[in-house]
Design a protein around this motif. Structure first.
Motif, PDB file in Angstrom:
ATOM      1  N   ALA A 181      82.889   1.328  22.316  1.00 15.39           N
ATOM      2  CA  ALA A 181      84.245   1.888  22.391  1.00 15.39           C
ATOM      3  C   ALA A 181      85.170   1.004  23.222  1.00 15.39           C
ATOM      4  O   ALA A 181      86.347   0.833  22.886  1.00 15.39           O
ATOM      5  N   LEU A 182      84.632   0.443  24.291  1.00 17.27           N
ATOM      6  CA  LEU A 182      85.434  -0.400  25.186  1.00 17.27           C
ATOM      7  C   LEU A 182      85.383  -1.876  24.805  1.00 17.27           C
ATOM      8  O   LEU A 182      86.065  -2.695  25.421  1.00 17.27           O
ATOM      9  N   ARG A 183      84.534  -2.206  23.837  1.00 11.95           N
ATOM     10  CA  ARG A 183      84.303  -3.600  23.433  1.00 11.95           C
ATOM     11  C   ARG A 183      83.945  -4.449  24.649  1.00 11.95           C
ATOM     12  O   ARG A 183      84.433  -5.561  24.828  1.00 11.95           O
ATOM     13  N   ASP A 184      83.071  -3.897  25.481  1.00  7.33           N
ATOM     14  CA  ASP A 184      82.717  -4.532  26.750  1.00  7.33           C
ATOM     15  C   ASP A 184      81.199  -4.594  26.904  1.00  7.33           C
ATOM     16  O   ASP A 184      80.568  -3.615  27.299  1.00  7.33           O
ATOM     17  N   PRO A 185      80.592  -5.743  26.606  1.00  6.93           N
ATOM     18  CA  PRO A 185      79.137  -5.859  26.739  1.00  6.93           C
ATOM     19  C   PRO A 185      78.647  -5.701  28.175  1.00  6.93           C
ATOM     20  O   PRO A 185      77.483  -5.359  28.402  1.00  6.93           O
ATOM     21  N   ASP A 186      79.533  -5.910  29.153  1.00  5.01           N
ATOM     22  CA  ASP A 186      79.121  -5.765  30.549  1.00  5.01           C
ATOM     23  C   ASP A 186      78.742  -4.326  30.895  1.00  5.01           C
ATOM     24  O   ASP A 186      78.028  -4.094  31.869  1.00  5.01           O
ATOM     25  N   VAL A 187      79.225  -3.363  30.103  1.00 11.51           N
ATOM     26  CA  VAL A 187      78.794  -1.971  30.304  1.00 11.51           C
ATOM     27  C   VAL A 187      77.277  -1.896  30.179  1.00 11.51           C
ATOM     28  O   VAL A 187      76.603  -1.249  30.981  1.00 11.51           O
ATOM     29  N   MET A 188      76.735  -2.588  29.172  1.00 17.95           N
ATOM     30  CA  MET A 188      75.283  -2.586  28.976  1.00 17.95           C
ATOM     31  C   MET A 188      74.574  -3.240  30.160  1.00 17.95           C
ATOM     32  O   MET A 188      73.542  -2.758  30.617  1.00 17.95           O
ATOM     33  N   THR A 189      75.139  -4.318  30.662  1.00 20.37           N
ATOM     34  CA  THR A 189      74.529  -5.020  31.792  1.00 20.37           C
ATOM     35  C   THR A 189      74.512  -4.130  33.032  1.00 20.37           C
ATOM     36  O   THR A 189      73.460  -3.968  33.670  1.00 20.37           O
ATOM     37  N   ARG A 190      75.660  -3.555  33.362  1.00 19.74           N
ATOM     38  CA  ARG A 190      75.747  -2.722  34.571  1.00 19.74           C
ATOM     39  C   ARG A 190      74.863  -1.489  34.471  1.00 19.74           C
ATOM     40  O   ARG A 190      74.127  -1.157  35.404  1.00 19.74           O
ATOM     41  N   GLU A 191      74.925  -0.802  33.323  1.00 17.77           N
ATOM     42  CA  GLU A 191      74.129   0.420  33.176  1.00 17.77           C
ATOM     43  C   GLU A 191      72.644   0.102  33.043  1.00 17.77           C
ATOM     44  O   GLU A 191      71.793   0.880  33.483  1.00 17.77           O
ATOM     45  N   GLY A 192      72.327  -1.047  32.465  1.00 18.26           N
ATOM     46  CA  GLY A 192      70.930  -1.469  32.401  1.00 18.26           C
ATOM     47  C   GLY A 192      70.359  -1.698  33.795  1.00 18.26           C
ATOM     48  O   GLY A 192      69.236  -1.292  34.102  1.00 18.26           O
ATOM     49  N   GLU A 193      71.153  -2.324  34.661  1.00 18.12           N
ATOM     50  CA  GLU A 193      70.708  -2.532  36.051  1.00 18.12           C
ATOM     51  C   GLU A 193      70.514  -1.194  36.758  1.00 18.12           C
ATOM     52  O   GLU A 193      69.563  -1.018  37.520  1.00 18.12           O
ATOM     53  N   ARG A 194      71.403  -0.247  36.483  1.00 18.43           N
ATOM     54  CA  ARG A 194      71.274   1.083  37.089  1.00 18.43           C
ATOM     55  C   ARG A 194      69.985   1.769  36.597  1.00 18.43           C
ATOM     56  O   ARG A 194      69.260   2.382  37.381  1.00 18.43           O
ATOM     57  N   LEU A 195      69.684   1.628  35.302  1.00 19.02           N
ATOM     58  CA  LEU A 195      68.448   2.210  34.763  1.00 19.02           C
ATOM     59  C   LEU A 195      67.213   1.558  35.387  1.00 19.02           C
ATOM     60  O   LEU A 195      66.227   2.246  35.683  1.00 19.02           O
ATOM     61  N   LEU A 196      67.255   0.255  35.577  1.00 23.50           N
ATOM     62  CA  LEU A 196      66.111  -0.428  36.195  1.00 23.50           C
ATOM     63  C   LEU A 196      65.910   0.037  37.638  1.00 23.50           C
ATOM     64  O   LEU A 196      64.765   0.240  38.073  1.00 23.50           O
ATOM     65  N   ARG A 197      66.999   0.236  38.379  1.00 19.27           N
ATOM     66  CA  ARG A 197      66.873   0.756  39.746  1.00 19.27           C
ATOM     67  C   ARG A 197      66.306   2.175  39.724  1.00 19.27           C
ATOM     68  O   ARG A 197      65.475   2.533  40.556  1.00 19.27           O
ATOM     69  N   TRP A 198      66.760   2.986  38.755  1.00 18.37           N
ATOM     70  CA  TRP A 198      66.241   4.349  38.615  1.00 18.37           C
ATOM     71  C   TRP A 198      64.731   4.315  38.342  1.00 18.37           C
ATOM     72  O   TRP A 198      63.972   5.046  38.981  1.00 18.37           O
ATOM     73  N   LEU A 199      64.309   3.457  37.421  1.00 18.94           N
ATOM     74  CA  LEU A 199      62.866   3.356  37.131  1.00 18.94           C
ATOM     75  C   LEU A 199      62.092   2.932  38.375  1.00 18.94           C
ATOM     76  O   LEU A 199      61.010   3.468  38.652  1.00 18.94           O
TER      77      LEU A 199
END
Length: 198
Positions: free
Chosen positions: A172-190
């Motif tokens: 929706a935002l045409r922003d691949p960095d959303v995936m990067t930031r949220e992926g890092e958050r998921l890795l910290r959660w794991l």
């Protein structure tokens, strides 16, 4: 005999090319905007050949869903060779982040297809798309269960929902960095999760 075997092999390869093309084109364009000619062009086969293998667009959608299922099975099969459930889940997240450019342009292949198919009133293809997502949920829950984390089904739902959300927002935002930031958050959660006390 050899000619017959060769013809079957060529036919199988052509069907495989059409199936892969259907998955790619439907992901990029959606079901409603995609024509059989688009898929034939992507597969580099004459449009008349498409009708030999697939009589309707819905059959091509089913083939695309089968392609998504096969891709998921291949991915989870590779991940299953890793040593621990935590490693498997972490690498899954890293795979998602690795697809950030595609997600920013088109969203999650299965998730976007599921949403589009749900809006149609003429079939059960939306349930087939849901079954692919259920397969991912079940695999993730099995990883959390093997890890010994409490509420493995809930954690699997959180993980897959986060992926769907970050894919949707990146698109929706045409922003691949959303995936990067949220992926890092998921890795910290794991990394913060611990097995339940025995």
């Amino acid at each position: 005999m050899t000619n017959s075997v060769d013809r079957r092999a060529r036919a199988s390869q052509k069907r495989r090319r059409l199936t892969a093309a259907a998955a790619h084109v439907l992901h990029r364009q959606g079901v409603e905007r995609t024509t059989l000619a688009d898929i034939a062009r992507e597969a580099d086969v004459p449009v008349g050949n498409v009708y030999y293998y697939f009589k309707t667009k819905d059959e091509l959608v089913q083939a695309a869903l089968a392609e998504h299922r096969a891709h998921l099975d291949e991915l989870t099969g590779r991940l299953d060779r890793l040593a621990t459930p935590r490693d498997r889940l972490g690498d899954l997240v890293r795979c998602w982040v690795g697809q950030r450019e595609t997600a920013a342009r088109h969203g999650c292949p299965t998730g976007t297809l599921a949403v589009e198919l749900d809006k149609r009133t003429d079939g059960t293809l939306d349930a087939e798309a849901g079954a692919v997502i259920r397969r991912l949920l079940d695999w993730a829950a099995a990883q959390f269960r093997a890890w010994g984390v409490e509420d493995p089904d809930g954690h699997a739902l959180t993980l897959v929902a986060a992926y769907q959300g970050m894919s949707l927002l990146a698109n929706a935002l045409r922003d691949p960095d959303v995936m990067t930031r949220e992926g890092e958050r998921l890795l910290r959660w794991l990394d913060s999760l611990e097995p339940a006390e025995g």
